[in-house]
Design a protein around this motif. Structure first.
Motif, short mmCIF file in Angstrom:
data_model
loop_
_atom_site.label_atom_id
_atom_site.label_comp_id
_atom_site.label_asym_id
_atom_site.label_seq_id
_atom_site.Cartn_x
_atom_site.Cartn_y
_atom_site.Cartn_z
N ASN A 1 0.79 -1.22 0.00
CA ASN A 1 0.00 0.00 0.00
C ASN A 1 0.83 1.28 0.00
OD1 ASN A 1 0.59 -1.08 2.72
ND2 ASN A 1 -0.21 0.89 3.39
N ASP B 1 -6.65 3.26 -5.92
CA ASP B 1 -8.08 2.94 -5.85
C ASP B 1 -8.39 1.54 -6.36
OD1 ASP B 1 -8.57 5.41 -4.78
OD2 ASP B 1 -9.30 6.31 -6.65
N ASP C 1 -7.47 -2.87 -3.81
CA ASP C 1 -8.31 -3.88 -3.17
C ASP C 1 -8.94 -4.81 -4.20
OD1 ASP C 1 -7.74 -3.11 -0.58
OD2 ASP C 1 -9.39 -1.68 -0.49
#
Length: 268
Positions: A109, A189, A192
């Protein structure tokens, strides 16, 4: 949950365990407590027959900055024997993650430095955001990436390791992918969704077969293919055992009967 917990675990109904390094104010840098907690968490998950997939990520904006500077400062006053004991605990963590029988995904991340690169290298699959930067920065501190070296070299190869171990230069996500440190780059974005695609694929596989497949890769990579047919016999024995196992029989029967195997039905 205790606010002092440095490793968070969230396991969903499918058996997908998300393990989060929880020192965002320190960019999820290692200290002795985090190393101990993460090792214990991974061992617990590995013993859980209901656990299917492990996702490793970091809280906040970073994945992991490697060793905590205050922790490193304290170790500078340790004896060589005390430093060895500390280093062996980090080595155990890396070995536990690398040898986990469950499929592992590094959800990168944010930035990854030093020992954090080792965590990424130990995971089976690594997906990163495009803004992440990676560095094996140890030599700038007069150190070397010793404990993580077996896993990083296995991931990126000797030639790239010689360059990045020596220069300690930071690389962007594109460079990390070009040397096989990560498999895929996505915008933040989409992270995930990309992780979920991999999870969906992993959940279609037989758990025992996946564990055996991970072990198979290690055996083959560390064996001499010409050593008196040892590798040929070993790999033949592995598939023979899998074929007659309960899971192997179920997988073959499901294929022939054009139905989903039992392990996939459990996920629904």
């Amino acid at each position: 949950m205790n606010e002092q917990t440095q490793v968070l675990v969230d396991t969903d109904h499918r058996g997908v365990a998300t393990v989060t390094l929880n020192r965002s104010d320190k960019h999820n840098a290692f200290n002795a407590e985090m190393i101990a907690e993460l090792t214990a968490v991974l061992l617990t998950i590995d013993r859980d027959p209901k656990a299917r997939v492990v996702i490793l990520t970091g809280a906040g904006k970073s994945f992991s900055a490697g060793a905590d500077l205050n922790w490193m400062k304290s170790m500078a006053g340790y004896s060589e024997e005390e430093n060895l004991d500390d280093s062996l605990k980090l080595a155990e963590l890396m070995q536990v993650l690398d040898n986990l029988t469950k499929p592992t995904i590094a959800r990168v991340n944010g930035h990854v430095f030093g020992g954090g690169v080792g965590l990424v290298a130990c995971c089976d699959i690594a997906i990163t955001v495009e803004t992440a930067r990676f560095a094996l920065s140890e030599v700038k501190l007069g150190l070397v990436p010793a404990v993580i070296s077996p896993y990083v070299i296995a991931a990126i190869g000797e030639r790239h390791a010689r360059r990045f171990f020596l220069t300690a230069e930071a690389m962007d996500a594109t460079a990390a992918k070009s040397i096989d440190l990560v498999h895929e780059i996505v915008v933040a974005d989409a992270l995930d969704a990309a992780i979920e695609r991999e999870v969906d694929l992993l959940l279609t596989g037989g758990p025992a077969a996946q564990a055996a497949a991970k072990h198979l890769v290690r055996q083959v990579c560390h064996a001499d293919i010409n050593a008196e047919n040892h590798l040929q016999r070993t790999t033949a024995e592995i598939i023979a055992q899998i074929r007659v196992s309960e899971e192997g029989q179920e997988g073959l029967a499901a294929f022939l009967e054009k139905r989903k195997p039992k392990w996939m039905k459990k996920e629904q």
